[in-house]
Design an enzyme around this catalytic site. Structure first.
Site: not given
Length: 265
Positions: A76, A127, A131, A221
Site C-alpha cells: 500500500d 489506494h 489517502h 507498505h
C-alpha cells in the site's frame, strides 16, 4: 451469605467480560464500516466454479488456488523511493504482487516506477489520491479520490485498475456504490505487520509469518524503512511452508473481481 456474594461477583465479572468482547467485536466491524456483505477469496472461487464465470475467466496464469496453497502479497501507499529495490527482490524471487498506489506525491512523483510495476507483471491497483478516509467523504469526493488515481494510472500503463483498497480499510454503502460505478472491487487483508509503527525488519517478518494462512492477503507498505528488507525472508519462509504467491485477481480466479464487491479473507 458469603457464597451468594461470590456468585454475584462472578456474574458481574462475566457480564463485564461479555461487554468487553462485544466492544472488541464492534471495533472490528467499525474498521471496515458496514461490511456484512464481504466475500472471501475462497467463497468467490467456489461460487465461480458453479457458474458461467469459469468459462469467462482467463484463469490465474496457470495457478489453481483450489489446489495450491495460495497467498497474495500486497503493498500500500507507494510507489516510493524504495519500490525499485522491492521490484528487484520480487523479480529475483519470481513473485508477483499487487500494488495499491497513491496518486498524489506517489504516482505523480514516480511515473517510471509505476510503468515498471505494470511491465513486470504485477497488479496495479488504486489506494485513492490522497489517502483520505473514504467513509467520511461525500459521493462526489469519493469519486474524485478514486477517479483521479484511475486516470493517472491509466495514463502511465494504458489500463485502469480494477481493484482498490480503502484507506484504513474504512468503507460504507456510499464507497461501495462509487466503487461499483468506477469498476473497482474493494480488497481488505488478513495479515498485517503494522509496519507503519516499526522499522524492525525482523519484527515485521515475524508478524507476517505468524498470521500467514492459505487464501490470505498480506498487507505491507513499500514506503517504510523496515519493510522492503523484510520481504526476502517473508517470501523464502512462506515458500518453504508450501505457499504459492499470487496476485489478488489470481487468488479470486476463476471468479473475476466484481465491481463494488468487498473481499476479505
Amino acid at each position: 451469605m458469603r457464597n451468594r456474594g461470590r456468585g454475584t461477583g462472578v456474574r458481574r465479572a462475566r457480564g463485564r467480560s461479555a461487554a468487553a468482547l462485544l466492544a472488541v467485536a464492534s471495533l472490528g466491524l467499525a474498521l471496515t464500516g458496514c461490511s456484512d456483505n464481504a466475500v472471501s477469496p475462497r467463497s468467490a472461487r467456489n461460487d465461480a466454479l458453479d457458474t458461467k464465470a469459469l468459462a469467462q475467466s482467463s484463469g490465474a496464469a496457470g495457478t489453481d488456488c483450489q489446489k495450491a496453497k495460495c497467498i497474495a502479497l500486497t503493498f500500500d501507499a507507494g510507489p516510493g523511493e524504495r519500490t525499485p529495490q522491492l521490484l528487484d527482490t520480487l523479480k529475483e524471487k519470481k513473485v508477483h504482487a499487487t500494488f495499491f498506489l497513491l496518486g498524489k506525491n506517489h504516482v505523480e512523483k514516480y511515473p517510471d516506477t509505476v510503468r515498471r510495476i505494470a511491465a513486470e507483471g504485477h497488479e496495479v491497483a488504486n489506494h485513492t489520491w490522497s489517502h483520505e478516509r473514504l467513509d467520511k467523504l461525500s459521493a462526489d469526493e469519493i469519486r474524485t479520490e478514486l477517479g483521479s488515481t484511475q486516470e493517472a494510472v491509466a495514463k502511465l500503463t494504458g489500463r485502469k485498475p480494477v481493484l482498490m483498497r480503502p484507506p484504513q480499510g474504512r468503507t460504507n454503502k456510499t464507497v461501495t456504490k462509487v466503487s461499483k460505478e468506477l469498476g473497482l472491487s474493494q480488497i481488505l487483508w488478513s495479515a498485517t505487520a503494522k509496519d507503519y509503527s516499526t522499522n524492525d525488519s525482523a519484527l515485521i517478518k515475524k508478524r507476517i509469518l505468524d498470521q500467514a494462512d492459505r487464501d490470505g492477503v498480506i498487507l505491507l507498505h513499500d514506503i517504510y524503512d523496515g519493510t522492503v528488507p523484510a520481504v526476502p525472508g517473508i517470501i523464502d519462509t512462506l515458500k518453504e511452508r508450501g505457499f504459492t504467491f499470487v496476485t489478488v485477481p489470481q487468488l479470486l480466479a476463476p471468479a473475476p473481481p466484481k465491481p463494488g464487491q468487498l473481499y476479505r479473507p
